[in-house]
Design a protein around this motif. Structure first.
Motif, PDB file in Angstrom:
ATOM      1  N   HIS A 198      16.678  10.689  -7.645  1.00 15.11           N
ATOM      2  CA  HIS A 198      17.881   9.983  -8.106  1.00 15.11           C
ATOM      3  C   HIS A 198      18.792  10.806  -9.013  1.00 15.11           C
ATOM      4  CE1 HIS A 198      15.784   6.469  -6.568  1.00 15.11           C
ATOM      5  NE2 HIS A 198      14.765   6.757  -7.359  1.00 15.11           N
ATOM      6  N   SER A 226      11.873   3.886  -8.672  1.00 15.91           N
ATOM      7  CA  SER A 226      13.217   3.417  -8.368  1.00 15.91           C
ATOM      8  C   SER A 226      14.178   4.028  -9.378  1.00 15.91           C
ATOM      9  CB  SER A 226      13.285   1.888  -8.443  1.00 15.91           C
ATOM     10  OG  SER A 226      13.162   1.451  -9.794  1.00 15.91           O
ATOM     11  N   SER A 227      15.465   3.978  -9.095  1.00 15.40           N
ATOM     12  CA  SER A 227      16.438   4.524 -10.044  1.00 15.40           C
ATOM     13  C   SER A 227      16.414   3.757 -11.358  1.00 15.40           C
ATOM     14  CB  SER A 227      17.845   4.504  -9.442  1.00 15.40           C
ATOM     15  OG  SER A 227      18.262   3.180  -9.173  1.00 15.40           O
ATOM     16  N   ASP A 242      20.391  -0.420  -8.035  1.00 14.77           N
ATOM     17  CA  ASP A 242      20.332   0.639  -9.038  1.00 14.77           C
ATOM     18  C   ASP A 242      21.270   0.331 -10.196  1.00 14.77           C
ATOM     19  OD1 ASP A 242      22.936   1.436  -8.248  1.00 14.77           O
ATOM     20  OD2 ASP A 242      22.117   2.806  -6.746  1.00 14.77           O
ATOM     21  N   HIS A 300      16.158  -2.496 -16.256  1.00 11.56           N
ATOM     22  CA  HIS A 300      14.963  -2.377 -15.406  1.00 11.56           C
ATOM     23  C   HIS A 300      13.928  -3.440 -15.756  1.00 11.56           C
ATOM     24  CE1 HIS A 300      11.294  -0.969 -13.578  1.00 11.56           C
ATOM     25  NE2 HIS A 300      10.760  -0.745 -14.767  1.00 11.56           N
TER      26      HIS A 300
END
Length: 275
Positions: free
Chosen positions: A12, A138-139, A190, A218
């Motif tokens: 990313h 994940s980003s 994202d 997040h």
């Protein structure tokens, strides 16, 4: 001991790498990196010369090199040595630090090249291991981990944290971001998408969201996904199907995060409901 050197690139963030090394006889020549180089000595002792002094980093110590800080390095006492390192672009780290605190360039360049700090040690190891895991970050997870490291550097460098009350139009924009998250929980999103929904820059958004709601974007996304999973388990859906539906890489990924919130796995939760 066979020398081993392994790099892992972020999916990313351009220029973000993790690095792990196992070495005994190898010695690095004098060099410097363009990035922040932050690591942990995992086993043995890491000896190096930097900032006019000779350092002996024992197992558990953090190693911290600011961008362009010259250093060398080798295993101490002629024994096996292992360490993990993160290479974080200067611009990324400075933007993160300035999003959460008032920190000068000098304060971001820590004076000590080797020291013990349990919080930063755990952050570096968690990030490094996550980047080398079979389950890709994940980003949002990556941003969350980077933000934790930025927080530690501000703390260790003596910077002050921003305390800003959120109100008015800003509060409305943050609520719009929450609505965007709720509407898109069944796919991977994202931080750029979420911050765009709030019409804010990424780092400004992360700081204001965390201040307003007590968790990072997040953490908020993950918490809401887990609550949705719980609801669907109660309706009788299969845990593996739910994991796929809400973007978890596999059932073990869901199990770990569900257990962190409720103390048991989704399957155990469903079994208890049927008793």
């Amino acid at each position: 001991m066979h020398e081993q050197f392994s790099y892992q690139q972020s999916a990313h963030t351009l220029g973000l790498f993790s690095f792990s090394a196992k070495m005994k006889d190898f010695s690095y020549g004098k060099h410097a990196h363009e990035e922040f180089s932050i690591g942990v000595t995992c086993r043995g002792r890491q000896d190096f010369f930097s900032n006019g002094a000779f350092h002996k980093s024992q197992a558990g110590n953090v190693i911290f090199f600011s961008p362009e800080q010259v250093h060398d390095g080798h295993a101490g006492d002629g024994k096996d040595m292992e360490y993990e390192m993160l290479y974080i672009p200067d611009s990324i780290m400075m933007s993160l630090m300035q999003s959460i605190g008032n920190v000068s360039k000098d304060q971001s360049r820590l004076r000590e090249a080797s020291f013990y700090d349990l919080i930063l040690q755990r952050q570096v190891m968690s990030f490094s291991r996550s980047m080398n895991s079979e389950q890709p970050l994940s980003s949002l997870e990556e941003e969350h981990l980077l933000l934790g490291i930025a927080h530690s550097i501000v703390r260790l460098g003596g910077g002050s944290f921003i305390e800003k009350v959120v109100h008015g139009r800003t509060e409305m924009l943050l609520e719009r971001a929450k609505e965007f998250i709720h509407f898109n929980l069944n796919r991977k999103i994202d931080i750029e998408e979420i911050s765009s929904a709030a019409n804010m820059s990424k780092y400004h958004f992360i700081r204001l969201f965390s201040k307003q709601f007590g968790m990072t974007p997040h953490q908020y996304v993950l918490s809401n996904k887990i609550n949705r999973v719980k609801r669907e388990l109660e309706l009788g859906d299969n845990a593996a199907n739910i994991a796929f539906k809400y973007g978890f890489s596999d059932l073990s990924h869901l199990n770990r995060n569900f257990k962190n919130t409720f103390g048991i796995t989704p399957t155990q939760y469903q079994k208890q409901l049927s008793l």
